[in-house]
Design a protein around this motif. Sequence first.
Motif, PDB file in Angstrom:
ATOM      1  N   PRO A  63       6.610   2.238  -7.204  1.00 34.12           N
ATOM      2  CA  PRO A  63       6.958   0.837  -6.945  1.00 34.12           C
ATOM      3  C   PRO A  63       7.849   0.766  -5.711  1.00 34.12           C
ATOM      4  O   PRO A  63       8.788   1.564  -5.577  1.00 34.12           O
ATOM      5  CB  PRO A  63       7.721   0.420  -8.213  1.00 34.12           C
ATOM      6  CG  PRO A  63       7.280   1.391  -9.262  1.00 34.12           C
ATOM      7  CD  PRO A  63       7.037   2.680  -8.553  1.00 34.12           C
ATOM      8  N   LEU A  77       3.350  -1.512  -4.281  1.00 31.65           N
ATOM      9  CA  LEU A  77       3.371  -0.069  -4.454  1.00 31.65           C
ATOM     10  C   LEU A  77       3.458   0.563  -3.067  1.00 31.65           C
ATOM     11  O   LEU A  77       2.895   0.046  -2.096  1.00 31.65           O
ATOM     12  CB  LEU A  77       2.098   0.433  -5.146  1.00 31.65           C
ATOM     13  CG  LEU A  77       1.874   0.004  -6.595  1.00 31.65           C
ATOM     14  CD1 LEU A  77       0.558   0.579  -7.109  1.00 31.65           C
ATOM     15  CD2 LEU A  77       3.032   0.440  -7.497  1.00 31.65           C
ATOM     16  N   LYS A 110       0.397  -6.285  -9.085  1.00 30.23           N
ATOM     17  CA  LYS A 110       1.179  -6.063  -7.877  1.00 30.23           C
ATOM     18  C   LYS A 110       0.702  -6.956  -6.735  1.00 30.23           C
ATOM     19  O   LYS A 110      -0.448  -7.421  -6.698  1.00 30.23           O
ATOM     20  CB  LYS A 110       1.097  -4.596  -7.446  1.00 30.23           C
ATOM     21  CG  LYS A 110       1.727  -3.617  -8.438  1.00 30.23           C
ATOM     22  CD  LYS A 110       3.222  -3.837  -8.537  1.00 30.23           C
ATOM     23  CE  LYS A 110       3.883  -2.822  -9.455  1.00 30.23           C
ATOM     24  NZ  LYS A 110       5.349  -3.037  -9.561  1.00 30.23           N
TER      25      LYS A 110
END
Length: 249
Positions: A63, A77, A110
């Motif tokens: 992350p 990411l 994400k």
Amino acid sequence: MDGHFIDLTPENLAGEHLCCIIRSKKPHPGVEEKRRWLAERLREGHVFRKLDEKGTVFIEYAPLEMAWVPVEGDNYLYIYCLWVTGPHKGKGYGRALLESCLADARAKGKSGVCMLGAEKQKAWLSDQSFARKFGFAAADTTDTGYQLLALSLDGTLPRFVPAAKRGIIDSQELTIYYDAQCPFIHQCVEKIAAFCEAGGIPLSLVRVDSLAQAKALPCPFNNFAVFYRGQFQTVNLLDEAAVRRLLKK
């Protein structure tokens, strides 16, 4: 494509090889440092995915909020390394590993995936032309020729912290920032230190030991960064010949 991938976990970390430097008998100090570093990072969401056999076939990402790089952004990411080499090249492993990271990003909601690149491909950086085939593009640039490549899934983009874009420090001597993330770093730093000591060359070694320190670094950084005469030079690991060339500038 044969074979399957496994993720390193706290349970299997001690018994699995780490791909970059493969040793079957004698412990390698760089590998053991990486193993200790990784043991802490796995609890923070760091992923090390590799082919389930001895070979250099792996991807490593985290992350962005927990990645030891001077990059900021929400919900991304960050890929530290994607590496396939030797007899495993050309078999689709690199594509499969990158696709698994992108699938992970989508499954976790994400905003995208990013990685360090450069105006020209640099040693010790993942193949950015390969990443661009998947849609990665420059989201930010530095004054020193490096780029932050990103594949956005929601239109937002990450960025370098301001200090990293400038690449300037006060010290004029050879200065190296490094951490334990790469198994090759331990011996590289030892050899540079010995070379500089033997030649009476001033050297400052700055070990990056925390996330906060990494996020505030004054240059692009994947795990290693070099300054000379106050100017950022490279993220490439150096040998003695490279140090000699740098000192002649």
